[in-house]
Write a protein that holds these residues in place. Sequence first.
Motif, PDB file in Angstrom:
ATOM      1  N   ARG A  24     -15.187   0.774   2.088  1.00 49.86           N
ATOM      2  CA  ARG A  24     -14.039   1.373   2.756  1.00 49.86           C
ATOM      3  C   ARG A  24     -12.726   0.799   2.207  1.00 49.86           C
ATOM      4  O   ARG A  24     -11.757   1.528   1.987  1.00 49.86           O
ATOM      5  CB  ARG A  24     -14.134   1.133   4.252  1.00 49.86           C
ATOM      6  N   LYS A  25     -12.713  -0.505   1.963  1.00 52.92           N
ATOM      7  CA  LYS A  25     -11.511  -1.141   1.417  1.00 52.92           C
ATOM      8  C   LYS A  25     -11.202  -0.581   0.028  1.00 52.92           C
ATOM      9  O   LYS A  25     -10.047  -0.306  -0.298  1.00 52.92           O
ATOM     10  CB  LYS A  25     -11.708  -2.657   1.350  1.00 52.92           C
ATOM     11  N   GLU A  29      -7.772   1.368  -0.924  1.00 53.69           N
ATOM     12  CA  GLU A  29      -6.919   0.949  -2.046  1.00 53.69           C
ATOM     13  C   GLU A  29      -6.717   2.100  -3.026  1.00 53.69           C
ATOM     14  O   GLU A  29      -5.620   2.305  -3.539  1.00 53.69           O
ATOM     15  CB  GLU A  29      -7.538  -0.257  -2.747  1.00 53.69           C
ATOM     16  N   ARG A  30      -7.770   2.865  -3.264  1.00 56.80           N
ATOM     17  CA  ARG A  30      -7.661   4.006  -4.184  1.00 56.80           C
ATOM     18  C   ARG A  30      -6.743   5.077  -3.608  1.00 56.80           C
ATOM     19  O   ARG A  30      -5.949   5.685  -4.330  1.00 56.80           O
ATOM     20  CB  ARG A  30      -9.057   4.580  -4.479  1.00 56.80           C
ATOM     21  N   GLN A  37       1.012   7.489  -7.006  1.00 59.45           N
ATOM     22  CA  GLN A  37       1.087   8.375  -8.173  1.00 59.45           C
ATOM     23  C   GLN A  37       1.654   9.737  -7.774  1.00 59.45           C
ATOM     24  O   GLN A  37       2.440  10.341  -8.523  1.00 59.45           O
ATOM     25  CB  GLN A  37      -0.291   8.554  -8.797  1.00 59.45           C
ATOM     26  N   THR A  38       1.281  10.208  -6.596  1.00 53.56           N
ATOM     27  CA  THR A  38       1.758  11.512  -6.143  1.00 53.56           C
ATOM     28  C   THR A  38       3.245  11.470  -5.844  1.00 53.56           C
ATOM     29  O   THR A  38       3.984  12.406  -6.170  1.00 53.56           O
ATOM     30  CB  THR A  38       0.973  11.971  -4.897  1.00 53.56           C
ATOM     31  N   VAL A  67      -2.950  12.458   2.697  1.00 51.90           N
ATOM     32  CA  VAL A  67      -3.274  11.087   2.312  1.00 51.90           C
ATOM     33  C   VAL A  67      -2.609  10.093   3.266  1.00 51.90           C
ATOM     34  O   VAL A  67      -3.235   9.130   3.698  1.00 51.90           O
ATOM     35  CB  VAL A  67      -2.878  10.803   0.847  1.00 51.90           C
ATOM     36  N   GLU A  68      -1.351  10.348   3.637  1.00 48.01           N
ATOM     37  CA  GLU A  68      -0.673   9.463   4.583  1.00 48.01           C
ATOM     38  C   GLU A  68      -1.396   9.434   5.928  1.00 48.01           C
ATOM     39  O   GLU A  68      -1.554   8.373   6.536  1.00 48.01           O
ATOM     40  CB  GLU A  68       0.780   9.900   4.784  1.00 48.01           C
ATOM     41  N   GLU A  69      -1.835  10.600   6.395  1.00 47.51           N
ATOM     42  CA  GLU A  69      -2.562  10.662   7.669  1.00 47.51           C
ATOM     43  C   GLU A  69      -3.878   9.891   7.591  1.00 47.51           C
ATOM     44  O   GLU A  69      -4.250   9.187   8.536  1.00 47.51           O
ATOM     45  CB  GLU A  69      -2.822  12.113   8.070  1.00 47.51           C
ATOM     46  N   GLU A  70      -4.578  10.027   6.486  1.00 53.20           N
ATOM     47  CA  GLU A  70      -5.854   9.310   6.322  1.00 53.20           C
ATOM     48  C   GLU A  70      -5.627   7.803   6.281  1.00 53.20           C
ATOM     49  O   GLU A  70      -6.374   7.041   6.904  1.00 53.20           O
ATOM     50  CB  GLU A  70      -6.576   9.779   5.065  1.00 53.20           C
TER      51      GLU A  70
END
Length: 79
Positions: A24-25, A29-30, A37-38, A67-70
């Motif tokens: 999960r970590k 991080e990815r 990058q986005t 991505v921010e929500e996740e």
Amino acid sequence: MTEEKHKIDDEVNPHGLADHKALRKMGTERLKELLDQTYEMRKDRLKSTPSASPSVNHYIDEWITVVEEELHRRENESV
């Protein structure tokens, strides 16, 4: 553990990361790397082509939001 069972476990987890938290970590991080990058891609796109297709910009903005929500959800789960 039998040799066959050990072989199956190795195939399922090729990196040897039996710890769910470690996986999960790595994923978190990815996601942060992809988000950075986005942001850069979005910023560069606005500079280089101010008249870029609104649908492309919308897609990039939508990706950033997802991505921010996740990442926010993952932070809340770890507390």
